[in-house]
Scaffold this motif. Structure first.
Motif, short mmCIF file in Angstrom:
data_model
loop_
_atom_site.label_atom_id
_atom_site.label_comp_id
_atom_site.label_asym_id
_atom_site.label_seq_id
_atom_site.Cartn_x
_atom_site.Cartn_y
_atom_site.Cartn_z
N MET A 113 0.84 -1.07 0.05
CA MET A 113 -0.05 0.07 -0.05
C MET A 113 0.79 1.16 0.03
O MET A 113 1.69 1.22 0.86
CB MET A 113 -0.81 -0.12 1.44
N CYS A 114 0.73 2.16 -1.11
CA CYS A 114 1.54 3.37 -1.05
C CYS A 114 1.32 4.37 0.24
O CYS A 114 -0.08 4.63 0.05
CB CYS A 114 1.26 3.93 -2.37
N LYS A 115 1.95 4.76 0.89
CA LYS A 115 1.72 5.66 1.83
C LYS A 115 2.46 7.07 1.80
O LYS A 115 2.19 7.60 2.89
CB LYS A 115 2.26 5.00 3.31
N SER A 116 2.81 7.21 0.65
CA SER A 116 3.40 8.68 0.37
C SER A 116 2.24 9.78 0.17
O SER A 116 1.23 9.30 0.02
CB SER A 116 4.10 8.69 -0.94
N ALA A 117 2.42 10.92 0.26
CA ALA A 117 1.42 12.09 0.57
C ALA A 117 0.40 12.00 -0.48
O ALA A 117 -0.73 11.91 -0.33
CB ALA A 117 2.07 13.20 0.56
N PRO A 118 0.69 11.92 -1.79
CA PRO A 118 -0.47 12.13 -2.83
C PRO A 118 -1.62 10.83 -2.63
O PRO A 118 -2.82 10.83 -2.82
CB PRO A 118 0.14 12.01 -4.03
N CYS A 119 -0.83 9.70 -2.36
CA CYS A 119 -1.96 8.42 -2.01
C CYS A 119 -2.51 8.88 -0.72
O CYS A 119 -3.73 8.21 -0.43
CB CYS A 119 -1.17 7.22 -2.13
N HIS A 120 -1.84 9.19 0.27
CA HIS A 120 -2.35 9.33 1.40
C HIS A 120 -3.49 10.29 1.49
O HIS A 120 -4.97 9.94 2.26
CB HIS A 120 -1.32 9.87 2.50
N GLU A 137 6.56 3.41 -0.07
CA GLU A 137 6.81 4.70 -0.52
C GLU A 137 6.38 4.80 -1.88
O GLU A 137 6.08 3.58 -2.60
CB GLU A 137 8.31 5.29 -0.59
N CYS A 138 6.31 6.16 -2.55
CA CYS A 138 5.61 6.35 -4.05
C CYS A 138 6.03 5.24 -4.88
O CYS A 138 7.22 5.05 -4.82
CB CYS A 138 5.88 7.80 -4.37
N VAL A 139 5.19 4.70 -5.65
CA VAL A 139 5.79 3.67 -6.71
C VAL A 139 5.68 4.32 -8.21
O VAL A 139 5.84 3.45 -9.06
CB VAL A 139 5.21 2.46 -6.68
N GLY A 140 5.55 5.81 -7.98
CA GLY A 140 5.84 6.33 -9.31
C GLY A 140 4.51 6.26 -10.22
O GLY A 140 4.36 6.47 -11.45
N GLN A 141 3.12 6.05 -9.46
CA GLN A 141 2.10 5.72 -10.25
C GLN A 141 0.94 7.07 -9.89
O GLN A 141 -0.20 6.49 -9.51
CB GLN A 141 1.37 4.47 -10.03
N CYS A 142 1.55 8.22 -9.53
CA CYS A 142 0.42 9.29 -8.80
C CYS A 142 -0.44 9.73 -9.51
O CYS A 142 -1.30 10.45 -9.06
CB CYS A 142 1.41 10.25 -8.31
N GLN A 143 -0.67 9.34 -10.99
CA GLN A 143 -1.48 9.90 -11.69
C GLN A 143 -2.83 9.47 -11.57
O GLN A 143 -3.92 10.03 -11.68
CB GLN A 143 -1.31 9.69 -13.28
N LYS A 144 -2.95 8.24 -10.70
CA LYS A 144 -4.51 8.02 -10.08
C LYS A 144 -4.45 7.10 -8.88
O LYS A 144 -4.10 5.97 -8.68
CB LYS A 144 -5.04 7.05 -11.37
N THR A 145 -4.35 7.99 -7.64
CA THR A 145 -4.26 7.59 -6.45
C THR A 145 -5.49 7.20 -5.97
O THR A 145 -6.59 7.59 -6.27
CB THR A 145 -3.67 8.74 -5.45
N PRO A 146 -5.41 6.37 -4.50
CA PRO A 146 -4.47 5.69 -4.18
C PRO A 146 -3.94 4.37 -4.96
O PRO A 146 -4.84 3.94 -5.68
CB PRO A 146 -4.92 5.36 -2.79
N VAL A 147 -2.96 3.98 -4.74
CA VAL A 147 -2.23 2.89 -5.48
C VAL A 147 -1.69 1.81 -4.49
O VAL A 147 -1.10 2.13 -3.63
CB VAL A 147 -1.11 3.58 -6.26
N ILE A 148 -2.03 0.64 -5.01
CA ILE A 148 -1.57 -0.72 -4.33
C ILE A 148 -0.74 -1.39 -5.58
O ILE A 148 -0.99 -1.16 -6.58
CB ILE A 148 -2.52 -1.66 -3.52
S1 FES Z 1 2.19 8.77 -4.07
FE1 FES Z 1 1.32 6.70 -4.09
S2 FES Z 1 2.21 6.05 -6.20
FE2 FES Z 1 2.95 8.09 -5.92
#
Ligand code: FES
Length: 147
Positions: A72-79, A113-124
């Motif tokens: 589970m991405c926990k970086s800010a945009p997904c958060h 952390e971010c997996v580089g797919q921030c275009q459509k969050t949240p991401v797993i």
């Molecule tokens: S912040 Fe979740 S994929 Fe970039």
């Protein structure tokens, strides 16, 4: 498992140790101690150095993990897009907390952390494959694709 056979084809490749660790982890989803010791021999380095590489990158695990590793991405945009609710749905559906593996050895749940797919969050990701714009209500359906 024959770790030597898996890893020695990367022996003369630049950055071969990382490639070798990836290859082992692709097979069994973690790096057992025996594989790290074998890597040290193949790459002609002290065991503690090979172990240091295996533990430095969060992508690698030195403890057994499930057949499917869900991250589970926990970086800010997904958060801000609702990662917490997705995390809760995953925990509920799997019956485990983040950092645990299901009793049947099928699923491990981790943060990343971010997996580089921030275009459509949240991401797993599941075994590295990204799922974008995940909603809590879709979690059961996504898990059902893991056979
Ligand atoms: S912040 Fe979740 S994929 Fe970039």
């Amino acid at each position: 498992m024959d770790y030597q056979a898996i890893m020695e084809k990367y022996q003369h490749v630049e950055g071969g140790l990382l490639e070798a660790f990836h290859a082992v982890q692709d097979e069994i989803n973690y790096l057992p101690e025996e594989a790290i010791i074998t890597a040290a021999k193949i790459f002609n380095m002290p065991v503690k150095e090979a172990y240091g590489v295996a533990t430095f990158y969060s992508y690698f695990s030195t403890t057994p993990r499930g057949k499917y590793v869900i991250r589970m991405c926990k970086s800010a945009p997904c958060h801000v897009a609702g990662a917490e609710a997705v995390t809760q749905a995953l925990e509920k559906e799997l019956g485990i907390a983040v950092g645990e593996t299901t009793k049947d050895g099928k699923f491990t749940l981790e943060f990343t952390e971010c997996v580089g797919q921030c275009q459509k969050t949240p991401v797993i990701t599941i075994n590295g494959k990204p799922y974008l714009g995940v909603e809590p209500a879709k979690v059961a359906e996504i898990l059902a694709t893991c056979k």
